[in-house]
Scaffold this active site. Sequence first.
Site, PDB file in Angstrom:
ATOM      1  CB  ALA A   1      -0.940  -0.013   1.201  1.00  0.00           C
ATOM      2  CB  THR A   2       4.409   1.955   0.549  1.00  0.00           C
ATOM      3  OG1 THR A   2       4.966   0.913  -0.273  1.00  0.00           O
ATOM      4  CG2 THR A   2       4.323   1.505   1.987  1.00  0.00           C
TER       5      THR A   2
ATOM      6  NE  ARG B   1       9.462  -4.756  -0.091  1.00  0.00           N
ATOM      7  CZ  ARG B   1      10.187  -5.073  -1.142  1.00  0.00           C
ATOM      8  NH1 ARG B   1      11.003  -6.115  -1.075  1.00  0.00           N
ATOM      9  NH2 ARG B   1      10.127  -4.363  -2.259  1.00  0.00           N
TER      10      ARG B   1
ATOM     11  CB  VAL C   1       3.997 -10.480   0.676  1.00  0.00           C
ATOM     12  CG1 VAL C   1       3.044  -9.422   1.190  1.00  0.00           C
ATOM     13  CG2 VAL C   1       4.595 -10.084  -0.667  1.00  0.00           C
TER      14      VAL C   1
ATOM     15  CE1 TYR D   1       4.580  -8.424 -13.066  1.00  0.00           C
ATOM     16  CE2 TYR D   1       3.907  -7.948 -15.321  1.00  0.00           C
ATOM     17  CZ  TYR D   1       3.738  -7.783 -13.956  1.00  0.00           C
ATOM     18  OH  TYR D   1       2.722  -6.980 -13.481  1.00  0.00           O
TER      19      TYR D   1
ATOM     20  CE  LYS E   1       1.232  -9.192 -11.469  1.00  0.00           C
ATOM     21  NZ  LYS E   1       0.602  -8.877 -10.181  1.00  0.00           N
TER      22      LYS E   1
ATOM     23  CG  LEU F   1       1.359   0.450 -20.825  1.00  0.00           C
ATOM     24  CD1 LEU F   1       1.599   1.484 -21.924  1.00  0.00           C
ATOM     25  CD2 LEU F   1       2.669   0.031 -20.200  1.00  0.00           C
TER      26      LEU F   1
ATOM     27  CG  PHE G   1       5.171  -1.964 -13.063  1.00  0.00           C
ATOM     28  CD1 PHE G   1       4.888  -3.133 -12.366  1.00  0.00           C
ATOM     29  CD2 PHE G   1       5.454  -2.067 -14.419  1.00  0.00           C
ATOM     30  CE1 PHE G   1       4.891  -4.365 -13.007  1.00  0.00           C
ATOM     31  CE2 PHE G   1       5.460  -3.285 -15.070  1.00  0.00           C
ATOM     32  CZ  PHE G   1       5.178  -4.438 -14.366  1.00  0.00           C
TER      33      PHE G   1
END
Length: 251
Positions: free
Chosen positions: A10-11, A34, A60, A152, A156, A184, A189
Site C-alpha cells: 500500500a506504499t 515494507r 510478503v 513476469y 500473472k 499500462l 512499476f
Amino acid sequence: MNKITLITGATSGIGLACARKFAGAGYRLILTGRNESRLEEIRAELTAQGSEVLTLCFDVREREETEKAIACLPQEWSEIDVLVNNAGLALGLEPEYEGRFDDWETMIDTNIKGLLWMTRLVVPGMVERGRGHIINIGSVAGDAAYAGGGVYCATKAAVKTLSDGLRIDLAPTPIRVTNLKPGLVETNFSRVRFHGDAKRAEKVYQGIKPLTGDDIADVALYAAQAPAHVQIAEVLILATHQASGSVIARQ
Ligand code: NDP
Ligand code: 8X3
C-alpha cells in the site's frame, strides 16, 4: 462497525490509490508494506481525513513474517472483509534465456507465493464468518507473453489461475473473488523493473496516456461495493491506445 480492507503493497502506485479510494468510501484499512516510514506517512494522511488505519510492516515473500503479522492482528482488526492482494513487481526485460536468476526468484516469491500466503492466512476467517472478498491484482501480462516478459507474465498467469481456483473452491460460500488485469499504469512499476533507471522507465509511458492507480482503484472499489449477488470475476483494464500486452499504438 465499518468494513475492513487489507491492502498489501500500500506504499505506492495502485495499492496506495486503493488505500485512498477505500478510505474515502468509509472502509477501515489495514495497510501493509515494507517501508515503515512511508506506511506511517500514509497512516497520518488518512487518519487526518478521519479514517481508521492500522499499518503492518512485513515482506510478503517471508512466510513466517507474514504469518506472524496476521496472527498478531488485534481482535478489533481481525475480521477482514476485503483482501486486496496487490504487492508485486516485474524485474528485468531480458530474453528468457538471459534473465537473472535473482530477478526470477523475487518475482515468483512476491507475485505468486506472497499472494498465496496472504490468501491462505486471511480467507479461512472469511469462510468462518460467511462474508468476504478477495481482489487480486493480476495483469494483462497474464493473458499472453510479451518479449522479455516471460517470467513476469507467467506469474500473472498464475494469479489468474489461482483466482479461478479460489473462486471455484469458494463457490458454495458468499465470498467473492475478483482478478483485476490492468495494462499500462504509470506508477513506480517500470522504475522497479529497470532497477532504478528512471529514463528507461519514462519511455514506457511515452506517446500514450497511461492509466493511473486511481483508474484501477475505481474498479476495485466498484467490485467491492457491487451487490452481494454480483461477483465481478475478472476485469481487463487498458489504456485507450493499448490493445494487448504487446500492442500499444503510441501517438
Ligand atoms: P509500485 O512499484 O508503484 O508498487 C508496488 C507495491 O508493492 C509497493 O508498495 C511495494 O513496496 C510493494 N511490494 C513489492 N514487493 C513487496 C514485498 N516483497 N512485500 C511487500 N510489499 C511489496 O507498482 P504498481 O502499483 O504498479 O504495482 C502494484 C501491482 O500492480 C503489482 O502486483 C503489479 O504487478 C501490478 N500491475 C501493475 C501494472 C502497471 O503497469 N503499473 C499493470 C498491471 C499490474 P516497496 O516500495 O517496499 O517495494
Ligand atoms: C504490468 C503491465 O504490460 O507492463 O503488469 O506487463 S505490463
